[in-house]
Design a protein around this motif. Structure first.
Motif, short mmCIF file in Angstrom:
data_model
loop_
_atom_site.label_atom_id
_atom_site.label_comp_id
_atom_site.label_asym_id
_atom_site.label_seq_id
_atom_site.Cartn_x
_atom_site.Cartn_y
_atom_site.Cartn_z
N THR A 1 -7.51 5.49 1.56
CA THR A 1 -8.38 6.06 2.58
C THR A 1 -8.39 7.59 2.59
OG1 THR A 1 -6.63 5.98 4.24
CG2 THR A 1 -8.11 4.09 4.14
N VAL A 2 -7.52 8.21 1.81
CA VAL A 2 -7.45 9.68 1.79
C VAL A 2 -8.76 10.26 1.28
CG1 VAL A 2 -6.34 11.67 0.72
CG2 VAL A 2 -4.96 9.78 1.59
N MET B 1 0.83 -1.19 0.00
CA MET B 1 0.00 0.00 0.00
C MET B 1 0.87 1.25 0.00
SD MET B 1 -3.14 -0.64 2.52
CE MET B 1 -3.47 -2.31 2.99
N THR B 2 0.41 2.23 -0.72
CA THR B 2 1.14 3.48 -0.84
C THR B 2 0.69 4.45 0.23
OG1 THR B 2 1.10 3.11 -3.22
CG2 THR B 2 1.76 5.29 -2.46
N GLN B 3 1.65 5.08 0.85
CA GLN B 3 1.36 6.08 1.88
C GLN B 3 1.34 7.47 1.25
OE1 GLN B 3 0.97 5.63 5.46
NE2 GLN B 3 0.54 3.57 4.71
N THR B 4 0.44 8.32 1.73
CA THR B 4 0.32 9.69 1.24
C THR B 4 0.36 10.63 2.43
OG1 THR B 4 -1.08 8.94 -0.57
CG2 THR B 4 -1.16 11.28 -0.05
N ILE B 5 1.08 11.74 2.28
CA ILE B 5 1.12 12.76 3.31
C ILE B 5 -0.06 13.69 3.10
CG2 ILE B 5 2.42 14.69 4.28
CD1 ILE B 5 4.97 13.23 3.37
N VAL B 6 -0.85 13.89 4.15
CA VAL B 6 -2.06 14.71 4.06
C VAL B 6 -1.94 15.89 5.01
CG1 VAL B 6 -4.57 14.72 4.34
CG2 VAL B 6 -3.41 12.65 3.52
N ASN B 7 -2.18 17.09 4.49
CA ASN B 7 -2.19 18.31 5.29
C ASN B 7 -3.60 18.44 5.89
OD1 ASN B 7 -2.41 20.96 6.24
ND2 ASN B 7 -1.14 21.79 4.62
N LEU B 8 -3.73 18.31 7.19
CA LEU B 8 -5.02 18.41 7.84
C LEU B 8 -5.43 19.85 8.11
CD1 LEU B 8 -4.78 15.51 10.46
CD2 LEU B 8 -5.83 15.47 8.20
N THR B 9 -4.48 20.76 8.13
CA THR B 9 -4.75 22.15 8.47
C THR B 9 -5.40 22.91 7.32
OG1 THR B 9 -2.86 22.09 9.96
CG2 THR B 9 -3.72 24.24 9.41
N LEU B 10 -4.95 22.68 6.11
CA LEU B 10 -5.43 23.44 4.96
C LEU B 10 -6.95 23.35 4.79
CD1 LEU B 10 -4.83 25.24 2.55
CD2 LEU B 10 -4.34 23.17 1.24
N PRO B 11 -7.56 22.17 4.82
CA PRO B 11 -9.02 22.14 4.66
C PRO B 11 -9.77 22.85 5.79
CG PRO B 11 -8.12 19.90 4.73
CD PRO B 11 -6.99 20.83 4.87
N ILE B 12 -9.22 22.79 6.99
CA ILE B 12 -9.85 23.48 8.11
C ILE B 12 -9.83 24.98 7.88
CG2 ILE B 12 -9.65 24.02 10.58
CD1 ILE B 12 -8.49 21.18 10.93
N VAL B 13 -8.67 25.50 7.49
CA VAL B 13 -8.52 26.94 7.26
C VAL B 13 -9.41 27.40 6.11
CG1 VAL B 13 -6.89 28.73 6.55
CG2 VAL B 13 -6.24 27.09 8.30
N VAL C 1 -0.49 14.16 8.47
CA VAL C 1 -0.54 12.74 8.81
C VAL C 1 -0.19 11.94 7.55
CG1 VAL C 1 -2.25 12.95 10.65
CG2 VAL C 1 -3.01 12.54 8.32
N THR C 2 0.22 10.70 7.76
CA THR C 2 0.40 9.80 6.62
C THR C 2 -0.74 8.80 6.65
OG1 THR C 2 1.85 8.37 7.90
CG2 THR C 2 2.90 10.03 6.53
N MET C 3 -1.29 8.55 5.47
CA MET C 3 -2.43 7.63 5.35
C MET C 3 -2.24 6.77 4.13
SD MET C 3 -5.52 10.33 5.96
CE MET C 3 -6.69 9.23 6.67
#
Length: 118
Positions: free
Chosen positions: A61-62, A1-13, A55-57
Motif C-alpha cells: 500500500t506504500v 505481509m511485510t511492513q515498511t516504515i514511511v516518512n510522511l514529513t519528507l514528501p510534504i516538505v 507510520v508503518t504500512m
C-alpha cells in the motif's frame, strides 16, 4: 505481509519547497536551489526543526499512498512554510555554502621550490 516504515514529513516538505521556490519572484533563488546539494541542505534545515511523522504500512500500500498532508495541522503547515523561508535566507546569507569557484578548482598547482633539500 511485510511492513515498511514511511516518512510522511519528507514528501510534504519537498512539495512545499517546490511550491515556494516556484512562487519566488527572484529567478536566482530557483536557479541556486536547482543544485541538488543545496536543495538537500534546505530540506535538512527544515526537517531538523520539525517533529517528523512516521507510520508503518504494508509494503503493497506504500505506492498507493497519495497526499500525507493531513498529518499536520494548518498551524504546523504555516510553520513549515516559515522554516523554508528561514532556511532560504540562512543558506543564501552564507555564500560559502552555495558559491563555487570553478576557476580556483581548475587551476593546477605549479611546483614550488623547496629550501628543505638545499
Amino acid at each position: 505481509m511485510t511492513q515498511t516504515i514511511v516518512n510522511l514529513t519528507l514528501p510534504i516538505v519537498t512539495d512545499k519547497i517546490d511550491d515556494i521556490l516556484a512562487a519566488y519572484p527572484l529567478y536566482e533563488y530557483r536557479q541556486v536551489f536547482a543544485v541538488p546539494e543545496l536543495r538537500q541542505k534546505l530540506t535538512a534545515y527544515v526537517l531538523a526543526r520539525l517533529p517528523v511523522v512516521y507510520v508503518t504500512m504494508d509494503s503493497s500500500t506504500v505506492s498507493d499512498m497519495t497526499s500525507s498532508g493531513h498529518c499536520y495541522s494548518s498551524e504546523q503547515h504555516n510553520q513549515i512554510n516559515q522554516l523554508i523561508h528561514q532556511g532560504l535566507e540562512a543558506l543564501l546569507g552564507r555564500p560559502e555554502t552555495w558559491h563555487r569557484r570553478p576557476s580556483a578548482e581548475l587551476v593546477e598547482a605549479e611546483p614550488i621550490p623547496s629550501s628543505w633539500f638545499g
